[in-house]
Design an enzyme around this catalytic site. Structure first.
Site, PDB file in Angstrom:
ATOM      1  N   ILE A 144       0.889  -1.336  -0.040  1.00 57.27           N
ATOM      2  CA  ILE A 144       0.061   0.172   0.077  1.00 57.27           C
ATOM      3  C   ILE A 144       0.913   1.334   0.112  1.00 57.27           C
ATOM      4  CG2 ILE A 144      -1.899   1.238   1.213  1.00 57.27           C
ATOM      5  CD1 ILE A 144      -2.720  -1.459   0.047  1.00 57.27           C
ATOM      6  N   LYS A 145       0.718   2.252  -0.919  1.00 57.94           N
ATOM      7  CA  LYS A 145       1.486   3.230  -1.247  1.00 57.94           C
ATOM      8  C   LYS A 145       0.793   4.545  -0.421  1.00 57.94           C
ATOM      9  CE  LYS A 145       4.127   5.313  -5.258  1.00 57.94           C
ATOM     10  NZ  LYS A 145       4.324   5.262  -6.479  1.00 57.94           N
ATOM     11  N   ILE A 146       1.146   5.041   0.368  1.00 55.34           N
ATOM     12  CA  ILE A 146       0.788   5.981   1.415  1.00 55.34           C
ATOM     13  C   ILE A 146       1.472   7.430   1.173  1.00 55.34           C
ATOM     14  CG2 ILE A 146       0.225   6.651   3.638  1.00 55.34           C
ATOM     15  CD1 ILE A 146      -1.413   4.390   3.041  1.00 55.34           C
TER      16      ILE A 146
END
Length: 220
Positions: free
Chosen positions: A82-84
């Protein structure tokens, strides 16, 4: 150092797989839009095609929104990261995802302190954007050197993923600095294999072979 491909193109991914030069993939909404396909089907296809980690980016700006999106994104495959975005709300999301053993990639990092905060929150990867720093007249690679030093000082497990790479020297300098991963556009990966002296040497060998074959034919 691992190579990730920064793309949402299945054609580029398959070419890099054939070269043996892909350890993972990073995507973002801009890359997905460029493909002009249904983004859900495209992400699902990418996750199936790639053996390594695939970073899929949330678009929410609150921790609640990011966590809700993350729960949907991990359904695309077991290799989803997951790219945050590097926001205070993002750090809350990273901490909660870390507690759930969901890997994260903190993106849009532009300073060593942002990288340290992301690591303290439990990020799996941190993505400093060196090309964008260079464009502002700052030295992007100095940021990488500082992050690597800080992580080494405290034995931090978060991996340094160098992003916004513009040319092969960025890759060389990243490797010399000790970065864990470089995420590259397809065009830069192709440039890594090229050198004018390689082309010149190959042409010389081919020309000499033709001449040699011609000499042999004359003697026969």
């Amino acid at each position: 150092m691992e190579f990730f491909l920064d793309t949402a193109s299945l054609d580029e991914i398959r070419k890099c797989k054939a070269y043996g030069l892909i350890d993972g993939v990073t995507t973002n909404p801009t890359l997905l839009r460029k493909e002009g396909q249904d983004w859900r089907r495209q992400m699902q296809a990418i996750c199936k095609e790639v053996d390594g980690p695939v970073s899929l980016e949330v678009v929410g700006t609150t921790a609640k929104e990011m966590l809700a999106e993350a729960r949907e994104l991990i359904k695309f495959g077991p290799n989803v990261v997951i790219k945050i975005p590097m926001l205070l709300e993002g750090l809350i999301a990273v901490r909660e995802l870390h507690a759930m053993d969901i890997p994260t990639n903190v993106t849009l990092v532009f300073s060593p302190m942002q990288a340290l905060l992301a690591a303290k929150a439990g990020a799996t990867y941190v993505s400093p954007f060196i090309g964008r720093l260079d464009a502002l007249g700052q030295e992007g690679m100095e940021c990488i050197r500082q992050i690597v030093t800080i992580y080494d000082n405290y034995d931090i497990a978060t991996k340094v993923l160098v992003a916004s790479i513009r040319h092969p020297m960025h890759v060389v300098e990243s490797a010399l600095t000790g970065a864990d991963v470089a995420t590259l556009p397809f065009a830069v990966i192709e440039q890594l294999a090229r050198h004018p002296l390689t082309d010149k040497g190959l042409q010389t060998f081919l020309d000499d072979w033709k001449a040699l074959a011609g000499d042999g034919a004359g003697q026969g």
